[in-house]
Scaffold this active site. Structure first.
Site, mmCIF file in Angstrom:
data_model
loop_
_atom_site.group_PDB
_atom_site.id
_atom_site.type_symbol
_atom_site.label_atom_id
_atom_site.label_comp_id
_atom_site.label_asym_id
_atom_site.label_seq_id
_atom_site.Cartn_x
_atom_site.Cartn_y
_atom_site.Cartn_z
ATOM 1 N N ASP A 10 0.866 -1.167 0.000
ATOM 2 C CA ASP A 10 0.000 0.000 0.000
ATOM 3 C C ASP A 10 0.910 1.226 0.000
ATOM 4 O OD1 ASP A 10 -2.363 1.692 0.547
ATOM 5 O OD2 ASP A 10 -1.472 1.854 2.537
ATOM 6 N N ASP A 12 -0.191 5.216 0.946
ATOM 7 C CA ASP A 12 -0.455 6.198 2.010
ATOM 8 C C ASP A 12 -0.526 5.504 3.361
ATOM 9 O OD1 ASP A 12 -0.720 8.482 0.270
ATOM 10 O OD2 ASP A 12 -2.655 7.677 -0.345
ATOM 11 N N ASP A 172 -1.473 -0.519 6.021
ATOM 12 C CA ASP A 172 -1.702 0.064 7.350
ATOM 13 C C ASP A 172 -3.173 0.118 7.729
ATOM 14 O OD1 ASP A 172 -2.063 2.174 5.323
ATOM 15 O OD2 ASP A 172 -2.395 3.467 7.054
#
Length: 225
Positions: A10, A12, A172
């Site tokens: 991922d 961001d 995250d």
């Protein structure tokens, strides 16, 4: 199928800390419509969803035309911030540049990206950090349903020829973990991003720093082989 392994990141909250640009762009999108700006926790809580879904979640009940305007305002604001701020506006997290270098040097391993960002946003970000050639597959929200739908991961596997058992998704947010599980991939959560550890329950492992992430990657992919 290939004997290679695939590590998918991922962006961001996982590779880069882009919350400043995200929050500023969301303020611009809501401000342009004269709407109250959502609280920081609410904005960061929807990071990982595609932008249309994220804004709709933050502003339920608005007409579609207004939501569409807000999406475009956000995109324009974010692009402007990226142009003016360069890599400093969305810095890589500590230890990640070195980790990417070490992983990229391995002949048995490929690197990819699966992000809720647009193609324009991802391209600008990778260019600013000199990472354009680092990833062999880059899946973005323009081409797929929003996370946690597994379409991005299925596409990454198809592009690289890697089997699910030899691939790992790193993120995250709970959307990343749920997406990985839905695609049959191993899931590693990172605690330094935008969702608290409690929301990463679907992860096979949760790590706290780049060194821990590297160990988890080697352990999981070693077990897979």
């Amino acid at each position: 199928m290939t004997d290679l392994s695939l590590v998918i990141f991922d962006v961001d909250g996982t590779l880069v800390d882009s919350q400043g640009d995200i929050l500023a762009s969301m303020r611009a999108a809501f401000g342009a419509e004269g709407l109250p700006v959502p609280e920081r926790a609410a904005v960061l809580g929807i990071v990982g969803l595609s932008l249309p879904m994220a804004i709709a979640a933050l502003a339920p009940g608005l007409p579609q035309a207004q939501l569409d305007r807000m999406v475009e305002t956000y995109k324009d604001s974010y692009a402007d911030l990226r142009r003016r701020g360069g890599p400093d506006s969305s810095p890589l997290y500590a230890g990640l540049p070195e980790l990417l270098d070490r992983l990229g040097a391995r002949e048995d391993l490929l690197l990819g990206v699966a992000t809720g960002k647009s193609r324009r946003g991802l391209t600008a970000l990778l260019e600013s950090h000199g990472l354009t050639r680092r990833f062999v597959t880059t899946q973005v929200a323009d081409d797929h349903p929003s996370k946690p739908h597994p379409a991005m991961l299925f596409a990454a596997l198809a592009e690289t020829g890697v089997e699910e058992s030899r691939a790992v998704m790193i993120g995250d947010t709970e959307y990343d973990m749920d997406m990985a599980r839905a695609a049959g991939l191993h899931a590693i959560g990172v605690s330094w991003g935008y969702h608290p550890r409690a929301r990463l329950g679907a992860a096979h492992a949760v790590v706290d720093d780049a060194a821990g992430l590297e160990r988890a990657i080697h352990r999981i992919l070693g077990d897979a082989r």
